[in-house]
Design an enzyme around this catalytic site. Structure first.
Site, PDB file in Angstrom:
ATOM      1  N   ASP A 479       1.525   0.966   0.918  1.00 11.44           N
ATOM      2  CA  ASP A 479       2.415  -0.133   1.294  1.00 11.44           C
ATOM      3  C   ASP A 479       2.951   0.040   2.716  1.00 11.44           C
ATOM      4  O   ASP A 479       2.846   1.124   3.317  1.00 11.44           O
ATOM      5  CB  ASP A 479       3.579  -0.162   0.284  1.00 11.44           C
ATOM      6  CG  ASP A 479       4.103  -1.569   0.047  1.00 11.44           C
ATOM      7  OD1 ASP A 479       3.893  -2.438   0.911  1.00 11.44           O
ATOM      8  OD2 ASP A 479       4.742  -1.788  -0.998  1.00 11.44           O
ATOM      9  N   ASP A 549       3.664 -10.647  -2.553  1.00 11.22           N
ATOM     10  CA  ASP A 549       4.673 -10.232  -3.533  1.00 11.22           C
ATOM     11  C   ASP A 549       5.033 -11.388  -4.446  1.00 11.22           C
ATOM     12  O   ASP A 549       5.758 -11.195  -5.413  1.00 11.22           O
ATOM     13  CB  ASP A 549       5.932  -9.720  -2.821  1.00 11.22           C
ATOM     14  CG  ASP A 549       5.856  -8.227  -2.546  1.00 11.22           C
ATOM     15  OD1 ASP A 549       4.903  -7.590  -3.045  1.00 11.22           O
ATOM     16  OD2 ASP A 549       6.735  -7.707  -1.849  1.00 11.22           O
TER      17      ASP A 549
END
Ligand code: GLA
Length: 733
Positions: A479, A549
């Site tokens: 990430d 997301d």
């Protein structure tokens, strides 16, 4: 041979299966672009194809009263300072302050195969490479233009190497990867904008006079704009028409722009953003730009996407990872966020029993140090030690439980980051990107590690290698949850400070290369708060990227649709998440969430135990269906049929290479009373008949390929957010 050189007229013809890219060397040594588009015979003389009548356009010595002016000439790699007033692709500063550079042709070389740019990701396994060497005669500075040709895919990948063959340091002030001068401006620019939770939204606008551009100065390609651009004729749609596409194989600052001049000619460019960039080259050193990948078709946007999809699937990154079936994953982020302990995670892992899931991925929150534990996004990034408060027995019991359930174990990491509340920061406050003594910004309460420093890089590489060597980890979610600000490195001398953005990306790639080489079976899923670094550079190392997301199916229609313009479905990770959805509060049928997630690299972002009983029971059959269709979904041709940006519904399909199987997905957005959508399919064998069944295996009917494509297939949804999935099997010709 993909490159044909006609010595007599100094004309080069680069051919792919359906396209030609043609230029010649003028009497004065300039390289004049003549054609990029539909295939032409390599034998023709195309020098008449450009015309100019220079007025108020500077001409070079020897050219006065002739028609040569760099401002009027379709250039291959226009440099600043020699009379071309359009946007330059290349600029330098010599040590005497002179910024003038005038590059002319010196020589060419045709190589067998293709070469990836050094220390940067790029395509491999192409047919031929043409290397043109240009020289600035006054200083002897050399520029090499690389054209890597992928015939079958109709792709030409381009990059530039600048060699300082002078006796003085040279500062490169811009070095784009691709310049394409087109004779008209009858194009729409298609670009991809967005933000966190809403990536890759399609925008299509007519080119206007002047410069139009998208880009990033964030240190990452970013959520705001994707590093790609399409120029399509106004009448081009998914099924027909001309389009040029270009995408940058790079994860940092970029610019993609089109400049239309007063005559209506277009200059398209893509490369590292020239703002915030300078690179000092000492004598003997060279600089390589990222690779830009370009394609052309006259068969519409689906065909353009196929060229990108094929080359990304087959020519980008390591064969082993890119060719394997993607694991079906359960990720605990939306199931627990930071709030978990060993028992809770073991419970999720055990709940996968018998479902056929391949990998469990433990997301954020598992690490810390003796002093703190990552219970929120305030702490611990950089420490990468298992937080004993949450997982007192470490990762081993989780890994063992996964293995007991026939699964592998995956782990979330955000390697490039550092929290101020961490052991690492307490010991090394100077390891973060910022300038000591000046105020600095945080993003999600965190700073970025200055991996341009060798000591920081070495620490991080060692930490990751230890973690991966000590634990049986088959999958990493890598990430990156903030963009760069306060771009200053304590290790760089003043003149090299403007190099920090690119140096950072080079080190990021070096780290990924080192990890993927040491752990060849490891799959890395890219992520940057979802699709904040969704680009070909990242895809080279991470064969799939968490697309957004926003995991909600209806939002994902647009996000995945836009992303699919350049990137193949299997490069997008899409998970079924719980409802009401955590990002939109929307409730959609479980089947719809499956239909959307199964059109990409598939998985779950939930705790199966918290699902309603009748949804939980469907998981095993969803997994079975994905697996049965994996070849089709991962390797088949993907066609966009109906756009969620234009219609109250969306539809797309996959077709196997042999045209024997297909899968059509239709998803209604808000229900419209009495709506009956007729959708024309694509890519089938028009002479064959196809048996159509639904996801439950019930037969809907048998139809001709011609009928399905030319008359259409009808869908009659009954409610909001309904999905209809049909599987097609060729029964006879
Ligand atoms: C980012 C990712 C999410 C999740 C969180 C964890 O936002 O995109 O999927 O991993 O970080 O903090």
């Amino acid at each position: 041979m993909a490159v044909f050189y006609n010595e007599g007229i100094k004309q080069f013809v680069l051919s792919t299966e359906k396209t030609s890219y043609i230029f010649y060397v003028s009497k004065t040594g300039y390289i004049v672009n003549l054609h990029y588009g539909k295939k032409l015979s390599e034998k023709g003389d195309y020098r008449h194809l450009w015309y100019s009548d220079p007025v108020f356009a500077p001409q070079h010595e020897g050219d006065v009263n002739s028609k040569y002016s760099l401002n009027e000439m379709p250039s291959e790699y226009p440099a600043y300072g020699s009379g071309d007033y359009h946007e330059a692709a290349f600029g330098v500063e010599f040590s005497d302050g002179c910024r003038l550079v005038d590059t002319v042709y010196e020589s060419y070389e045709i190589l067998k195969g293709t070469i990836e740019p050094e220390n940067l990701p790029g395509l491999s396994g192409g047919d031929n490479t043409l290397v043109l060497t240009l020289v600035d005669k006054t200083t002897n500075l050399k520029i090499k233009l690389y054209y890597c040709i992928f015939e079958k895919e109709d792709i030409i990948a381009r990059y530039t190497i600048v060699e300082n063959t002078t006796n003085e340091p040279v500062i490169i002030t811009r070095a784009l990867s691709l310049n394409l001068d087109l004779p008209t401006s009858q194009y729409d620019m298609i670009s991809f904008y967005g933000y966190h939770l809403e990536e890759c939204q399609l925008e299509r606008v007519r080119l206007h006079h002047g410069v139009q551009s998208t880009g990033s100065r964030r240190g990452a390609s970013g959520h705001s704009h994707n590093p790609a651009m399409i120029l399509a004729s106004p009448e081009t749609d998914e099924r027909q028409g001309e389009a040029y596409g270009m995408a940058l194989c790079y994860s940092g600052n970029f610019i993609a722009r089109a400049e239309v001049d007063g005559y209506g000619r277009t200059r398209a460019q893509i490369g590292i953003h020239p703002d915030d960039f300078k690179w000092t080259l000492s004598p003997g050193e060279s600089f390589t730009t990222p690779e830009a990948v370009m394609t052309y078709t006259d068969k519409g946007l689906n065909a353009l996407s196929h060229n990108f999809h094929n080359v990304i699937r087959n020519k980008l990154g390591h064969t082993k990872r890119r060719d394997m079936h993607r694991p079906i994953v359960v990720n605990n982020w939306e199931a627990t966020y930071f709030d978990f302990n060993e028992e809770k995670i073991l419970e999720i892992i055990r709940s996968c029993n018998g479902l056929g899931i391949d990998t469990f991925v433990l997301d954020d929150g598992w690490f810390g140090s003796e002093k703190e534990c990552r219970n929120n996004d305030d702490t611990s990034l950089g420490d990468w030690l298992v937080a004993e408060q949450k997982l007192p027995r470490g990762l081993t019991p989780l890994i063992e439980e996964c293995e007991k359930q026939g699964m592998q174990f995956g782990l979330w990491l955000e390697p490039e980051m550092i929290s101020e509340t961490s052991e690492l920061y307490r010991n090394h406050p100077d390891w973060a990107i910022k300038k000591a003594g000046r105020p600095f910004c945080r993003g999600r309460n965190q700073l970025i590690l200055d991996i341009t420093r060798e000591d920081v890089y070495n620490y991080l590489e060692e930490r990751l290698i230890s973690l991966l060597s000590e634990n049986r980890i088959s999958y990493i979610k890598w990430d990156m949850n903030r963009n760069m600000s306060d771009a200053y490195s304590s290790s760089l001398p003043p003149e090299k400070q403007p190099e920090i953005f690119h140096r950072y990306i080079l080190q990021f790639y070096r780290l990924l290369r080192s990890i993927t080489e040491k752990f060849p079976d490891l799959i890395i899923e890219g992520c940057a708060g979802g699709g904040g670094r969704f680009d070909m550079g990242n895809l080279y190392f991470c064969p799939q990227i968490w697309t957004s997301d926003d995991s909600e199916a209806i939002e994902r229609l647009r996000i995945q649709y836009g992303t699919s313009m350049i990137y193949p479905p299997l490069s997008m990770t899409a998970h079924i998440s719980a409802c009401p959805n955590h990002q939109t509060n929307r409730t959609t049928p479980f089947e719809t969430r499956a239909a959307v997630a199964m059109s990409a690299s598939f998985g779950y972002e939930l705790n199966p135990l918290n699902l309603p009983e009748n949804d939980r029971e469907k998981i095993a059959s969803q997994v079975k269906s994905y697996r049965e269709n994996a070849d089709l979904l991962e390797k088949g041709d993907f066609y966009r049929l109906e756009s969620p940006f234009d219609k109250p519904y969306s539809a797309w399909m996959f077709v196997s290479e042999d045209l024997k199987k297909a899968r059509v997905t239709f998803v209604q957005q808000l229900y419209r009373p009495r709506l009956r959508a007729v959708v024309k399919l694509q890519g089938l064998d028009e002479k064959a008949r196809y048996e159509v069944t639904n996801e439950a295996g019930e037969k809907i009917g048998t139809f001709g390929g011609d009928e399905l494509m030319f008359a259409g297939m009808s869908f009659e949804p009954k409610s909001d957010f309904e999905a209809i999935v049909y599987n097609l099997k060729k029964v006879r010709r």
